[in-house]
Design a protein around this motif. Sequence first.
Motif, PDB file in Angstrom:
ATOM      1  N   VAL A 273       0.592  -1.136  -0.132  1.00 26.21           N
ATOM      2  CA  VAL A 273       0.226   0.515   0.108  1.00 26.21           C
ATOM      3  C   VAL A 273       1.022   1.608  -0.248  1.00 26.21           C
ATOM      4  O   VAL A 273       0.514   1.929  -0.780  1.00 26.21           O
ATOM      5  N   LEU A 274       2.178   0.981   1.223  1.00 26.83           N
ATOM      6  CA  LEU A 274       3.102   2.626   0.858  1.00 26.83           C
ATOM      7  C   LEU A 274       3.731   2.252  -0.443  1.00 26.83           C
ATOM      8  O   LEU A 274       3.952   3.945  -0.948  1.00 26.83           O
ATOM      9  N   ARG A 275       4.335   1.141  -1.193  1.00 25.23           N
ATOM     10  CA  ARG A 275       4.489   1.565  -2.307  1.00 25.23           C
ATOM     11  C   ARG A 275       3.529   2.518  -3.854  1.00 25.23           C
ATOM     12  O   ARG A 275       4.539   3.249  -3.856  1.00 25.23           O
ATOM     13  N   LYS A 276       2.369   1.738  -2.984  1.00 27.33           N
ATOM     14  CA  LYS A 276       1.482   2.320  -4.166  1.00 27.33           C
ATOM     15  C   LYS A 276       1.179   3.389  -4.488  1.00 27.33           C
ATOM     16  O   LYS A 276       1.008   4.559  -4.725  1.00 27.33           O
ATOM     17  N   ILE A 286      -5.548   9.843   4.419  1.00 30.04           N
ATOM     18  CA  ILE A 286      -6.178   9.604   5.594  1.00 30.04           C
ATOM     19  C   ILE A 286      -6.317   8.056   5.845  1.00 30.04           C
ATOM     20  O   ILE A 286      -6.774   7.724   4.926  1.00 30.04           O
ATOM     21  N   ASP A 287      -5.922   7.373   6.895  1.00 34.63           N
ATOM     22  CA  ASP A 287      -5.549   5.694   7.220  1.00 34.63           C
ATOM     23  C   ASP A 287      -6.814   6.244   7.985  1.00 34.63           C
ATOM     24  O   ASP A 287      -6.831   6.000   9.300  1.00 34.63           O
ATOM     25  N   LEU A 288      -7.978   5.210   6.773  1.00 27.65           N
ATOM     26  CA  LEU A 288      -9.107   4.752   7.372  1.00 27.65           C
ATOM     27  C   LEU A 288      -9.412   2.997   8.135  1.00 27.65           C
ATOM     28  O   LEU A 288      -9.613   2.722   7.597  1.00 27.65           O
ATOM     29  N   GLY A 289      -9.973   3.332   9.291  1.00 33.27           N
ATOM     30  CA  GLY A 289      -9.306   2.494  10.337  1.00 33.27           C
ATOM     31  C   GLY A 289      -7.875   2.057  10.626  1.00 33.27           C
ATOM     32  O   GLY A 289      -7.731   1.387  10.395  1.00 33.27           O
ATOM     33  N   CYS A 290      -7.326   3.163  10.996  1.00 37.81           N
ATOM     34  CA  CYS A 290      -5.773   3.121  10.908  1.00 37.81           C
ATOM     35  C   CYS A 290      -4.996   1.497  12.053  1.00 37.81           C
ATOM     36  O   CYS A 290      -4.587   1.807  12.125  1.00 37.81           O
ATOM     37  N   GLY A 291      -6.371   1.559  13.208  1.00 43.49           N
ATOM     38  CA  GLY A 291      -6.326   0.178  13.746  1.00 43.49           C
ATOM     39  C   GLY A 291      -4.943   1.422  15.194  1.00 43.49           C
ATOM     40  O   GLY A 291      -5.137   1.962  15.819  1.00 43.49           O
ATOM     41  N   GLU A 292      -4.211   0.042  15.187  1.00 46.44           N
ATOM     42  CA  GLU A 292      -2.715   0.644  16.160  1.00 46.44           C
ATOM     43  C   GLU A 292      -1.671   1.409  15.534  1.00 46.44           C
ATOM     44  O   GLU A 292      -0.618   1.593  15.979  1.00 46.44           O
ATOM     45  N   GLY A 293      -1.646   1.761  14.744  1.00 44.86           N
ATOM     46  CA  GLY A 293      -0.961   3.033  13.316  1.00 44.86           C
ATOM     47  C   GLY A 293       0.269   2.543  12.399  1.00 44.86           C
ATOM     48  O   GLY A 293       1.178   3.304  12.416  1.00 44.86           O
ATOM     49  N   LYS A 294       0.153   1.275  12.516  1.00 41.42           N
ATOM     50  CA  LYS A 294       1.397   0.569  12.496  1.00 41.42           C
ATOM     51  C   LYS A 294       1.729   1.387  10.421  1.00 41.42           C
ATOM     52  O   LYS A 294       2.400   1.250  10.004  1.00 41.42           O
ATOM     53  N   LEU A 295       0.239   1.675   9.919  1.00 40.05           N
ATOM     54  CA  LEU A 295       1.269   1.934   8.652  1.00 40.05           C
ATOM     55  C   LEU A 295       1.224   3.807   8.545  1.00 40.05           C
ATOM     56  O   LEU A 295       1.939   3.959   8.472  1.00 40.05           O
ATOM     57  N   GLY A 310      -4.764   9.476  10.582  1.00 40.47           N
ATOM     58  CA  GLY A 310      -5.394   8.612  10.976  1.00 40.47           C
ATOM     59  C   GLY A 310      -6.782   8.424  12.150  1.00 40.47           C
ATOM     60  O   GLY A 310      -7.027   9.414  13.012  1.00 40.47           O
ATOM     61  N   THR A 311      -7.786   7.927  11.935  1.00 43.85           N
ATOM     62  CA  THR A 311      -8.810   7.228  12.498  1.00 43.85           C
ATOM     63  C   THR A 311      -8.868   6.122  12.609  1.00 43.85           C
ATOM     64  O   THR A 311      -9.550   4.992  11.628  1.00 43.85           O
ATOM     65  N   ASP A 312     -10.767   6.432  13.802  1.00 45.74           N
ATOM     66  CA  ASP A 312     -10.500   4.787  13.963  1.00 45.74           C
ATOM     67  C   ASP A 312     -11.890   4.639  15.196  1.00 45.74           C
ATOM     68  O   ASP A 312     -11.609   6.002  15.939  1.00 45.74           O
ATOM     69  N   VAL A 313     -12.367   3.802  14.665  1.00 45.96           N
ATOM     70  CA  VAL A 313     -13.621   3.790  16.140  1.00 45.96           C
ATOM     71  C   VAL A 313     -13.373   3.616  17.082  1.00 45.96           C
ATOM     72  O   VAL A 313     -14.159   4.221  18.244  1.00 45.96           O
ATOM     73  N   SER A 314     -12.415   2.953  17.719  1.00 47.27           N
ATOM     74  CA  SER A 314     -11.834   2.592  18.735  1.00 47.27           C
ATOM     75  C   SER A 314     -10.864   3.725  19.653  1.00 47.27           C
ATOM     76  O   SER A 314      -9.589   3.683  19.132  1.00 47.27           O
ATOM     77  N   PHE A 315     -11.617   4.036  21.068  1.00 45.85           N
ATOM     78  CA  PHE A 315     -10.732   4.978  21.540  1.00 45.85           C
ATOM     79  C   PHE A 315      -9.557   4.625  21.881  1.00 45.85           C
ATOM     80  O   PHE A 315      -7.600   4.546  22.228  1.00 45.85           O
ATOM     81  N   ASN A 316      -9.342   3.310  22.379  1.00 43.70           N
ATOM     82  CA  ASN A 316      -7.709   2.294  23.021  1.00 43.70           C
ATOM     83  C   ASN A 316      -7.449   1.782  21.318  1.00 43.70           C
ATOM     84  O   ASN A 316      -6.045   2.463  21.476  1.00 43.70           O
ATOM     85  N   ALA A 317      -7.692   1.801  20.317  1.00 46.45           N
ATOM     86  CA  ALA A 317      -6.695   1.361  19.290  1.00 46.45           C
ATOM     87  C   ALA A 317      -5.731   3.092  18.763  1.00 46.45           C
ATOM     88  O   ALA A 317      -4.374   3.058  18.511  1.00 46.45           O
ATOM     89  N   LEU A 318      -6.471   4.288  18.850  1.00 50.47           N
ATOM     90  CA  LEU A 318      -6.129   5.736  19.251  1.00 50.47           C
ATOM     91  C   LEU A 318      -5.221   5.853  19.841  1.00 50.47           C
ATOM     92  O   LEU A 318      -4.155   6.167  19.502  1.00 50.47           O
ATOM     93  N   SER A 319      -5.294   5.015  20.917  1.00 48.18           N
ATOM     94  CA  SER A 319      -4.469   5.448  22.312  1.00 48.18           C
ATOM     95  C   SER A 319      -3.505   4.354  22.025  1.00 48.18           C
ATOM     96  O   SER A 319      -1.894   5.449  22.840  1.00 48.18           O
ATOM     97  N   ILE A 320      -3.324   3.510  21.392  1.00 52.10           N
ATOM     98  CA  ILE A 320      -1.924   2.278  20.812  1.00 52.10           C
ATOM     99  C   ILE A 320      -1.112   3.579  20.698  1.00 52.10           C
ATOM    100  O   ILE A 320       0.112   3.241  20.140  1.00 52.10           O
ATOM    101  N   THR A 321      -1.825   3.753  18.264  1.00 53.74           N
ATOM    102  CA  THR A 321      -1.286   4.274  18.077  1.00 53.74           C
ATOM    103  C   THR A 321      -0.404   5.513  18.507  1.00 53.74           C
ATOM    104  O   THR A 321       0.411   5.729  17.955  1.00 53.74           O
ATOM    105  N   LYS A 322      -1.234   6.582  19.326  1.00 60.00           N
ATOM    106  CA  LYS A 322      -0.161   7.052  20.292  1.00 60.00           C
ATOM    107  C   LYS A 322       1.812   7.321  20.186  1.00 60.00           C
ATOM    108  O   LYS A 322       1.827   7.424  20.547  1.00 60.00           O
ATOM    109  N   GLU A 323       1.429   5.697  21.083  1.00 63.06           N
ATOM    110  CA  GLU A 323       2.496   5.990  21.880  1.00 63.06           C
ATOM    111  C   GLU A 323       3.039   4.926  20.472  1.00 63.06           C
ATOM    112  O   GLU A 323       4.522   5.121  20.854  1.00 63.06           O
TER     113      GLU A 323
END
Length: 463
Positions: A273-276, A286-295, A310-323
């Motif tokens: 995805v990154l290469r494309k 915009i990463d829709l459903g970014c999860g834990e932010g690996k992309l 980055g956006t996600d429906v899960s607040f917990n996932a966004l907290s992990i992304t921040k870290e």
Amino acid sequence: MLLTITAKDENTKEISFLFHKHPDKFQTSEITVGKTHVFYPEVSKKQTTIALMLDIDPIEMVRGKRNLSGKGFSLQQYVNDKPYIASSFLSSAIIKMFSTALNGKCNNKPELVSKKYNFEVSISVVSAPKGGEKLIRDLFEPLGYSLEIERHILDKKFTNWGESKYYSVILKNEITVQDLLIHLYILIPVLDFDKHYYVGEAEVKKLLEKGKKWLPNHPLKDLISNRYFLGFKSLQNKMYQILEEESEEEKEEISKEEKIRKKTLHQERLDVVLRKMKESNVSSVIDLGCGEGKLLKKLIKEPQFKKITGTDVSFNALSITKERIYFDKLNSRQLERISLFQSSLLYKDIRFSGYDAAAIVEVIEHLEENRLGHFEKAIFKHAKPKKVFLTTPNKEYNIKYEGLENGKFRHNDHRFEWTRNEFENWAKKVAKNNNYNVEFSPIGEIDEKVGASSQMGIFSLVE
């Protein structure tokens, strides 16, 4: 006691390299209670026979005080069947005369070790107490052998005495020399239910070592181990304990390999995805459903991307992304590039708009299939990014994964999984309804029949 092994194939003379015995020589070796001889009764282009003959001295057995089970009558040391039947003495002779073949070695022609031959094995006499012909068949037939069995009467002059526990057996199988010898080495003493030597913990190691390829799956595994250990439950329990420990270790290794495989596939998915995206020369993503932010972590490292969200429906996932992206430690210039917010992809959100590209990586299968219409409107009708990079699992590839053959999903949170045809039909319909073109690309190793593990649709807005 005579054992003959006949190979019936072209160039059968080559088995002499495996048995490590020259066809022109008659070879003799001393054993503890007599002698064992190896010779070739027949050698031709289409058929070669090697013979192993035991010449056991009954007097020497008594002198050596060999164990003859000791459960019979008082003269059993002197009157017994050991010099005449296939027994643990035969197993010892196989080790003595054919150790190289038994261990699967052939220095001169190593390629022959894995070659299968059509063998016919004749055992002059076997003893099968507590089982008889049925036991002989039940031991060998699951290993691929066909059998011819002849039972002997006790005495031809006194036929009313009935039949004996002794049989002449012919075994036929297409098999390697090593596997053939291993089966004979283990199962002959099992049939006889006796051994001429002390049975201790060393026998556990021996049985597991020689039987590792076939014993765990043999339908008579319990009976084989019980008779091989002469009924000693402690040894049988020791064997099962080792098998259980090895099984747990194997499961752990499989689990580790599975985790590595999944991690590798996900990394490949993100890299593709990154290469494309880089090839498309987009600058805002915009990463829709970014999860834990690996992309997101990968995107931040690329100066090409000036605006990253980055956006996600899960607040917990966004907290992990921040870290994961060290959000609280970013400098002011980096904070101008990156932003995060909580939202659902099923509803119109003005914050989704204004991007060159949207990444939707392994997200839609977590939505209810009957709500994909809402997803389509929120992203393709209202947000309208110029490019959409959307990936989802290929359901057809699931048969390649252990445990997924019966229609199970790859993740317990998946609501559906699509075949390649189902995904392409949906994607083409979405593109047509919203003024996009779409092209498809596989992700992961490609199988000729079922395709790749993941599938990607690249949507391009028609200007």
